[in-house]
Structure formats: C-alpha cells, structure tokens
Design a protein around this motif. Structure first.
Motif, PDB file in Angstrom:
ATOM      1  N   THR A  18       0.822  -1.206   0.000  1.00 16.91           N
ATOM      2  CA  THR A  18       0.000   0.000   0.000  1.00 16.91           C
ATOM      3  C   THR A  18       0.858   1.258   0.000  1.00 16.91           C
ATOM      4  O   THR A  18       0.583   2.206  -0.743  1.00 16.91           O
ATOM      5  N   ALA A  19       1.900   1.275   0.800  1.00 21.47           N
ATOM      6  CA  ALA A  19       2.759   2.451   0.890  1.00 21.47           C
ATOM      7  C   ALA A  19       3.414   2.771  -0.445  1.00 21.47           C
ATOM      8  O   ALA A  19       3.480   3.937  -0.860  1.00 21.47           O
ATOM      9  N   VAL A  20       3.900   1.749  -1.123  1.00 23.42           N
ATOM     10  CA  VAL A  20       4.554   1.985  -2.415  1.00 23.42           C
ATOM     11  C   VAL A  20       3.535   2.442  -3.447  1.00 23.42           C
ATOM     12  O   VAL A  20       3.805   3.343  -4.254  1.00 23.42           O
ATOM     13  N   ALA A  21       2.363   1.844  -3.438  1.00 22.43           N
ATOM     14  CA  ALA A  21       1.320   2.243  -4.397  1.00 22.43           C
ATOM     15  C   ALA A  21       0.927   3.707  -4.191  1.00 22.43           C
ATOM     16  O   ALA A  21       0.800   4.466  -5.164  1.00 22.43           O
ATOM     17  N   VAL A  22       0.735   4.104  -2.940  1.00 22.90           N
ATOM     18  CA  VAL A  22       0.371   5.499  -2.647  1.00 22.90           C
ATOM     19  C   VAL A  22       1.480   6.441  -3.106  1.00 22.90           C
ATOM     20  O   VAL A  22       1.220   7.484  -3.732  1.00 22.90           O
ATOM     21  N   ALA A  23       2.718   6.091  -2.809  1.00 27.55           N
ATOM     22  CA  ALA A  23       3.843   6.950  -3.190  1.00 27.55           C
ATOM     23  C   ALA A  23       3.972   7.055  -4.709  1.00 27.55           C
ATOM     24  O   ALA A  23       4.267   8.134  -5.235  1.00 27.55           O
ATOM     25  N   LEU A  24       3.759   5.957  -5.404  1.00 24.60           N
ATOM     26  CA  LEU A  24       3.865   5.999  -6.862  1.00 24.60           C
ATOM     27  C   LEU A  24       2.759   6.856  -7.456  1.00 24.60           C
ATOM     28  O   LEU A  24       3.015   7.682  -8.349  1.00 24.60           O
ATOM     29  N   GLU A  54      -2.783  -3.172  -5.512  1.00 23.25           N
ATOM     30  CA  GLU A  54      -3.068  -1.971  -4.737  1.00 23.25           C
ATOM     31  C   GLU A  54      -3.208  -0.750  -5.652  1.00 23.25           C
ATOM     32  O   GLU A  54      -4.037   0.134  -5.410  1.00 23.25           O
ATOM     33  N   LEU A  55      -2.404  -0.685  -6.711  1.00 17.56           N
ATOM     34  CA  LEU A  55      -2.559   0.403  -7.680  1.00 17.56           C
ATOM     35  C   LEU A  55      -3.952   0.379  -8.306  1.00 17.56           C
ATOM     36  O   LEU A  55      -4.586   1.426  -8.465  1.00 17.56           O
ATOM     37  N   ALA A  56      -4.414  -0.810  -8.645  1.00 21.32           N
ATOM     38  CA  ALA A  56      -5.755  -0.924  -9.223  1.00 21.32           C
ATOM     39  C   ALA A  56      -6.816  -0.489  -8.216  1.00 21.32           C
ATOM     40  O   ALA A  56      -7.792   0.194  -8.570  1.00 21.32           O
ATOM     41  N   ARG A  57      -6.626  -0.842  -6.950  1.00 21.37           N
ATOM     42  CA  ARG A  57      -7.616  -0.496  -5.921  1.00 21.37           C
ATOM     43  C   ARG A  57      -7.645   0.995  -5.628  1.00 21.37           C
ATOM     44  O   ARG A  57      -8.728   1.587  -5.437  1.00 21.37           O
ATOM     45  N   LEU A  58      -6.476   1.620  -5.601  1.00 18.82           N
ATOM     46  CA  LEU A  58      -6.382   3.018  -5.184  1.00 18.82           C
ATOM     47  C   LEU A  58      -6.531   4.021  -6.322  1.00 18.82           C
ATOM     48  O   LEU A  58      -6.814   5.192  -6.084  1.00 18.82           O
ATOM     49  N   SER A 191      17.472   6.986 -14.467  1.00 18.45           N
ATOM     50  CA  SER A 191      16.258   6.940 -13.653  1.00 18.45           C
ATOM     51  C   SER A 191      16.315   8.056 -12.620  1.00 18.45           C
ATOM     52  O   SER A 191      17.287   8.152 -11.866  1.00 18.45           O
ATOM     53  N   ARG A 192      15.280   8.878 -12.594  1.00 17.53           N
ATOM     54  CA  ARG A 192      15.214   9.895 -11.547  1.00 17.53           C
ATOM     55  C   ARG A 192      15.105   9.226 -10.180  1.00 17.53           C
ATOM     56  O   ARG A 192      15.764   9.635  -9.226  1.00 17.53           O
ATOM     57  N   ALA A 193      14.275   8.202 -10.097  1.00 21.90           N
ATOM     58  CA  ALA A 193      14.110   7.470  -8.842  1.00 21.90           C
ATOM     59  C   ALA A 193      14.270   5.985  -9.105  1.00 21.90           C
ATOM     60  O   ALA A 193      13.694   5.446 -10.049  1.00 21.90           O
ATOM     61  N   VAL A 194      15.068   5.332  -8.284  1.00 21.11           N
ATOM     62  CA  VAL A 194      15.152   3.872  -8.279  1.00 21.11           C
ATOM     63  C   VAL A 194      14.545   3.405  -6.963  1.00 21.11           C
ATOM     64  O   VAL A 194      14.994   3.800  -5.885  1.00 21.11           O
ATOM     65  N   TRP A 195      13.503   2.591  -7.080  1.00 20.09           N
ATOM     66  CA  TRP A 195      12.824   2.064  -5.901  1.00 20.09           C
ATOM     67  C   TRP A 195      12.999   0.551  -5.846  1.00 20.09           C
ATOM     68  O   TRP A 195      12.500  -0.170  -6.718  1.00 20.09           O
ATOM     69  N   PHE A 196      13.727   0.071  -4.845  1.00 21.29           N
ATOM     70  CA  PHE A 196      13.803  -1.359  -4.568  1.00 21.29           C
ATOM     71  C   PHE A 196      12.624  -1.724  -3.662  1.00 21.29           C
ATOM     72  O   PHE A 196      12.375  -1.040  -2.668  1.00 21.29           O
ATOM     73  N   VAL A 197      11.926  -2.788  -4.009  1.00 24.17           N
ATOM     74  CA  VAL A 197      10.801  -3.255  -3.195  1.00 24.17           C
ATOM     75  C   VAL A 197      11.081  -4.699  -2.815  1.00 24.17           C
ATOM     76  O   VAL A 197      11.190  -5.568  -3.681  1.00 24.17           O
TER      77      VAL A 197
END
Length: 247
Positions: A18-24, A54-58, A191-197
């Motif tokens: 959820t946190a990553v989806a919101v941030a994205l 979560e992206l689909a939900r939010l 890449s402006r941002a690299v996000w490891f999950v």
C-alpha cells in the motif's frame, strides 16, 4: 551523480504494498501536474503483484491519468505471449487492464514465439526504448533476489558486465527460466528514482549487502551483489517489510 539510498520500512507486507502504491500515485500525479508524461519501469514477482493490485484499488481515488503514463519492464522472462510466467502478463491482469493505460504506452519485451531469437528480442526492446523512451524513468521499480540479483542481472553472470547497450539477452540464468531479457546497469542509471521493493526474510541478507555501499559496474562488489549498482539520480529508496529491514 547518484542519490544515497533511503530506507522506508512498513509494518507488514500488505502495508508495504500500500505504501509503495500510494507513493507511486503521488509521484505520477506530481509529474503530470508539471505537464510531463511519466515513464515507469515495472518489476515482477510476488510483492510486485501485490503492489500492482493496490494500484488498481487506489487509482479510482487518484488524480493520475493512466492514459498519460508510459510503462516498461526492467526485465522479462522469455516465454510465449500470454504466458502467466511473463512479468507483463501478471501486471496486465493485476492493474494495467483495470486503470485505463493506453495500449500504445505499454512497451513489452517480445515474446519467445514472436519469431525472434533471444538476442533479437533484446535488440528490439532496445530500439523501442530509443524510439519511445523519454531519456529517463520517472521511477524504476526493482526487486532483489536472495542472491543479490536485480532485474535479470545475476552475481557473476556475464550479462551483468555488458556496457553500451540498453537491454541484454540473458542465457543460462541461475534462476528459471534460463532465458531472459534485462535492462543493463547503464540503462538503469537513467532513472530519476530507483525504488527497490523487497519483502521476506530470505531477502534480508541481500538487502543488507545492497545497502552496504555503492558499487561500480564490473567491480568485485558489483559482481558479488548486483543490487549495489542501480541508483537514481534524484532518489534511491529501499521499500522494505519488517523481515527485510536492517536491524
């Protein structure tokens, strides 16, 4: 110049997704408010699937216009079109088909039944990125394997040494399937941002090594732990659950 990594830990695996989806969604909305068409590199795997759902939900409550987002993949398993093993198929099922992404903005690696060799598929993906890429990713999502691999660049594998290329064919992968296509480290640098999950206790040691310091392409440190190489020009974030967060 690359950004020093930041660690963001969530209380649970589901909270991480959820946190990553919101941030994205927030980042994409900000980019679009500046008149940009953000380009995103997606990853595969179990936690990525949870993130995509979560992206689909939010998304219905978000101002993001998904028809103005361009999607790529950091790597792909060389399997037939429509095969559930392919990262892009998983992403389509989880969120792409739900949120209104323009099909013209979804750039996939050619499938194994497209009539191309593995090397030709990597070259075709590179050419597509040259034609339709923006020069950099707004966000590049990456997972981390327990061995420290990132995308499909594995410890000690010759594909991780390739320079002057966007995408590389990966043969004899130590993780099935044996044939894959991956972005190179040099491509990831744009890449402006690299996000490891990462989630799960089996990733904890690899995460600790990835956070132990940056590594140059081809260095002994990079050969031992490829996840030490990719860094964003603006930010690098390790999004972690409790089992992967360094103590």
């Amino acid at each position: 110049m690359s950004a020093a990594p930041e660690v963001r830990s969530s209380a649970s695996r589901s909270a991480l997704a959820t946190a990553v989806a919101v941030a994205l969604l927030d980042r994409l909305a900000d980019a679009q408010s500046r008149g940009e068409v953000p380009q995103v590199g997606l990853t595969g795997g179990t936690i990525a699937d949870e993130l995509h759902r979560e992206l689909a939900r939010l998304s219905p409550e978000s101002p993001v216009d998904w028809s103005r987002v361009v999607l790529w993949w950091g790597d792909e398993r060389w399997a037939p079109a429509g095969d559930a093993y392919r990262n892009e198929v998983q992403a389509h099922e989880a969120f792409i088909s739900e949120v209104g992404v323009d099909p013209a903005n979804v750039h996939v690696v050619p499938a194994s039944d497209a009539g191309l060799s593995l090397a030709e598929a990597a070259l075709a993906y590179s050419e597509t990125m040259r034609e339709h890429g923006a020069g950099s990713f707004e966000v590049l999502m990456l997972g981390i394997g327990p061995d420290g691999h990132v995308a499909s660049l594995f410890p000690g594998h010759p594909a991780a040494q390739v320079r002057d290329a966007i995408a590389v064919p990966v043969e004899d992968s130590p993780k099935p399937p044996p044939e894959r296509v991956s972005l190179t480290f040099e491509a990831m640098e744009h890449s402006r941002a690299v996000w490891f999950v990462a989630a799960g206790a089996d990733k904890a040691e690899a995460v600790a090594r990835a956070l132990s310091g940056p590594a140059e392409i081809g260095s002994p440190e990079a050969v031992e732990c490829p996840a030490r190489v990719p860094r964003g020009t603006v930010e690098t974030i390790f999004w972690l659950d409790p089992d992967t967060t360094p103590s």
